[in-house]
Design a protein around this motif. Structure first.
Motif, PDB file in Angstrom:
ATOM      1  N   TYR A  90      -6.037   0.294   2.618  1.00  0.00           N
ATOM      2  CA  TYR A  90      -4.826  -0.264   2.105  1.00  0.00           C
ATOM      3  C   TYR A  90      -4.099  -1.151   3.303  1.00  0.00           C
ATOM      4  O   TYR A  90      -3.704  -2.391   2.912  1.00  0.00           O
ATOM      5  CB  TYR A  90      -3.976   0.641   1.657  1.00  0.00           C
ATOM      6  N   GLN A 111      -0.507  10.304  -4.006  1.00  0.00           N
ATOM      7  CA  GLN A 111       0.794   9.322  -3.960  1.00  0.00           C
ATOM      8  C   GLN A 111       1.830   9.835  -5.071  1.00  0.00           C
ATOM      9  O   GLN A 111       2.990  10.107  -4.558  1.00  0.00           O
ATOM     10  CB  GLN A 111       0.341   7.941  -4.411  1.00  0.00           C
ATOM     11  N   SER A 114       3.893  12.630  -3.534  1.00  0.00           N
ATOM     12  CA  SER A 114       4.111  12.428  -2.232  1.00  0.00           C
ATOM     13  C   SER A 114       3.548  13.176  -1.270  1.00  0.00           C
ATOM     14  O   SER A 114       4.042  13.944  -0.389  1.00  0.00           O
ATOM     15  CB  SER A 114       5.876  12.384  -2.131  1.00  0.00           C
ATOM     16  N   ARG A 119       0.467   6.301   2.961  1.00  0.00           N
ATOM     17  CA  ARG A 119       0.825   5.143   3.139  1.00  0.00           C
ATOM     18  C   ARG A 119       0.196   3.974   2.183  1.00  0.00           C
ATOM     19  O   ARG A 119       0.897   2.982   2.281  1.00  0.00           O
ATOM     20  CB  ARG A 119       0.469   4.735   4.565  1.00  0.00           C
ATOM     21  N   LYS A 121      -0.443   2.380  -1.774  1.00  0.00           N
ATOM     22  CA  LYS A 121      -0.020   2.335  -2.908  1.00  0.00           C
ATOM     23  C   LYS A 121      -1.133   2.084  -3.998  1.00  0.00           C
ATOM     24  O   LYS A 121      -1.777   1.141  -3.831  1.00  0.00           O
ATOM     25  CB  LYS A 121       0.929   1.213  -3.351  1.00  0.00           C
ATOM     26  N   GLU A 123      -1.549   1.581  -7.106  1.00  0.00           N
ATOM     27  CA  GLU A 123      -1.422   0.726  -7.963  1.00  0.00           C
ATOM     28  C   GLU A 123      -2.010  -0.712  -7.488  1.00  0.00           C
ATOM     29  O   GLU A 123      -2.123  -1.704  -8.172  1.00  0.00           O
ATOM     30  CB  GLU A 123      -0.111   0.368  -8.599  1.00  0.00           C
ATOM     31  N   GLU A 124      -1.953  -0.807  -6.123  1.00  0.00           N
ATOM     32  CA  GLU A 124      -2.131  -2.099  -5.478  1.00  0.00           C
ATOM     33  C   GLU A 124      -3.541  -2.004  -5.081  1.00  0.00           C
ATOM     34  O   GLU A 124      -4.212  -3.222  -4.319  1.00  0.00           O
ATOM     35  CB  GLU A 124      -1.156  -2.372  -4.092  1.00  0.00           C
TER      36      GLU A 124
END
Length: 137
Positions: A90, A111, A114, A119, A121, A123-124
């Motif tokens: 990422y 994620q 938590s 660090r 995401k 979804e990205e």
């Protein structure tokens, strides 16, 4: 010599096409982009396990199905149940199709709850698919 069933080669070829789509434009651009390059497969576990074996099998055959015939190298990056490798993908890995990763399918859950150290995401990230299916009850 290891014999790969045709259906597996087809699946690997499909994964390659889907996973590398962002870096591809036209047929000639494909060959020029990947020619002479090395694609890294980051494994979020130590060597010798299922994820490592699947990555090494993929690396052995996938290059001949990608225009430009890039070479492949597998790098193990164990740590925090794959979080270290996913954070690297990422935050630091090039976003041009030259770095792939195989990590466990719990990354989105880590994620969501938590988990310390996350660090990324989820979804990205671009999820290609799964080379392994685990039996669950």
């Amino acid at each position: 010599m290891v014999q790969i069933p045709p259906r597996c080669l087809f699946a690997v070829a499909c994964l390659a096409g889907v996973g590398l789509l962002p870096a591809l434009q036209s047929a000639s651009a494909q060959e020029n982009f990947f020619a002479g390059k090395t694609i890294r497969i980051i494994v979020g576990t130590g060597s010798g396990g299922g994820y490592d074996g699947a990555a090494r099998l993929t690396a052995r055959y996938l290059g001949k199905y990608i225009p430009g015939n890039p070479s492949f190298v597998v790098e193990n990056m164990p740590g925090a149940s794959g979080i270290k490798a996913t954070n690297f993908l990422y935050e630091a890995a090039p976003k041009d199709g030259t770095v792939l990763a195989t990590v466990n399918n719990s990354m989105p859950v880590y994620q969501a709850i938590s988990q310390p150290g996350v660090r990324f995401k989820a979804e990205e990230l671009n999820w290609i698919g799964s080379l392994l299916q685990t039996a669950t009850t």
